[in-house]
Design an enzyme around this catalytic site. Structure first.
Site, short mmCIF file in Angstrom:
data_model
loop_
_atom_site.label_atom_id
_atom_site.label_comp_id
_atom_site.label_asym_id
_atom_site.label_seq_id
_atom_site.Cartn_x
_atom_site.Cartn_y
_atom_site.Cartn_z
N GLN A 106 -10.27 -19.83 47.42
CA GLN A 106 -10.06 -19.41 48.81
C GLN A 106 -11.41 -19.11 49.48
O GLN A 106 -12.34 -18.67 48.81
CB GLN A 106 -9.18 -18.17 48.84
CG GLN A 106 -7.75 -18.43 48.41
CD GLN A 106 -7.06 -17.14 47.98
OE1 GLN A 106 -7.02 -16.19 48.76
NE2 GLN A 106 -6.56 -17.11 46.76
N1 LIG Z 1 1.80 -33.24 42.78
C1 LIG Z 1 0.83 -32.52 42.26
N2 LIG Z 1 0.72 -31.23 42.61
C2 LIG Z 1 -0.27 -30.51 42.05
C3 LIG Z 1 -1.18 -31.06 41.11
N3 LIG Z 1 -2.04 -30.10 40.73
C4 LIG Z 1 -1.69 -28.99 41.41
N4 LIG Z 1 -0.62 -29.23 42.20
C5 LIG Z 1 0.03 -28.26 43.08
O1 LIG Z 1 -0.96 -27.78 44.02
C6 LIG Z 1 -0.74 -26.39 44.30
C7 LIG Z 1 -2.01 -25.61 44.03
O2 LIG Z 1 -2.32 -25.65 42.65
P1 LIG Z 1 -3.27 -24.56 41.95
O3 LIG Z 1 -3.47 -25.01 40.57
O4 LIG Z 1 -2.77 -23.19 42.17
O5 LIG Z 1 -4.59 -24.75 42.82
P2 LIG Z 1 -5.96 -23.98 42.66
O6 LIG Z 1 -7.04 -24.97 42.92
O7 LIG Z 1 -6.01 -23.25 41.36
O8 LIG Z 1 -5.91 -22.94 43.87
P3 LIG Z 1 -6.73 -21.54 44.01
O9 LIG Z 1 -6.46 -20.74 42.78
O10 LIG Z 1 -6.18 -20.90 45.24
O11 LIG Z 1 -8.17 -21.88 44.17
C8 LIG Z 1 0.46 -25.96 43.42
O12 LIG Z 1 1.62 -26.00 44.21
C9 LIG Z 1 0.49 -27.03 42.33
O13 LIG Z 1 1.78 -27.24 41.82
C10 LIG Z 1 -1.03 -32.45 40.77
O14 LIG Z 1 -1.77 -33.05 39.99
N5 LIG Z 1 -0.01 -33.11 41.37
#
Ligand SMILES: Nc1nc2c(ncn2[C@@H]2O[C@H](COP(=O)(O)OP(=O)(O)OP(=O)(O)O)[C@@H](O)[C@H]2O)c(=O)[nH]1
Ligand SMILES: [Mg+2]
Length: 204
Positions: free
Chosen positions: A78
């Protein structure tokens, strides 16, 4: 400390890899980490969306692969957390940069943020730290269409290829660090995650 103890400690250290996982919020970093844990534990579970929540601060997870212990520092993406990213670069072996390939509207923002952070990697003296760019969410690409349109309902191969070549040009054109790899992956389906582990180890 005896010579053998020092050798033993060094051997363990040689088999340990510290990766820093960065990228914009919602790009899928924590989902990838969960996917890596799933594939290295050889469980048959698949990651479900509701298990993962936005990372506040950071989280460190370890996976073992090919007798290497890979410690992954997953830092929240974020905007309010990004000023603190440069506190995590100390003694890393590899930078993993996660991009949500499906979210065309944020590719530029992601590249700008990557460029800013590459400076932290490149000033590590003579040591060039490998950078692995993860083009995540490839499972959302509709391979049956060319998807070359302006709405996001139909993101197809053409969109993907143009984003891919844009990222490649950005990396080649703007970085002094030529030690980078681009991997297509999906934290949800686990596509590309074995390739990621292999590349992390190769870079060590
Ligand atoms: N379809 C799809 N959705 C994904 C994939 N990877 C993550 N998501 C979705 O993207 C959203 C964010 O995923 P996170 O893993 O929480 O993202 P992050 O980068 O860790 O986010 P922060 O912790 O806020 O920095 C979630 O709803 C996941 O289910 C993917 O490879 N395919
Ligand atoms: Mg997260």
């Amino acid at each position: 400390m005896g010579f053998l103890t020092i050798m033993k400690k060094q051997k363990i250290k040689d088999k340990e890899i510290k990766c820093l996982l960065l990228g914009l919020d919602n790009s899928g970093k924590s989902t990838i980490v969960k996917g890596l844990q799933d594939i290295t534990c050889e469980t048959t579970t698949t990651t479900t969306a509701k298990e993962i929540t936005p990372t506040v601060g950071f989280s460190i997870k370890s996976v073992t692969y090919s007798s290497y212990l890979i410690n992954i520092w997953d830092i929240g993406g974020q905007k309010s957390l990004r000023p603190f990213w440069n506190n995590y670069f100390d003694k890393i072996d590899c930078l993993l940069w996660c991009v949500d390939i499906y979210d065309k509207s944020r590719i530029n923002e992601s590249m700008e943020a990557l460029k800013r952070n590459l400076e932290s990697v490149e000033i590590e003296g003579d040591i060039v730290i490998p950078v692995i760019i993860l083009l995540n969410k490839v499972d959302l690409i509709d391979t049956m269409t060319d998807g070359n349109n302006n709405n996001n309902n139909n993101y197809g191969n053409t969109d993907f290829l143009s984003t891919y070549s844009f990222l490649e040009k950005e990396m080649v054109g703007n970085s002094k660090n030529n030690n980078y790899t681009i991997i297509q992956c999906s934290g949800i389906t686990h596509l590309g995650l074995k390739e990621l582990l292999v590349n992390i180890i190769i870079g060590k």
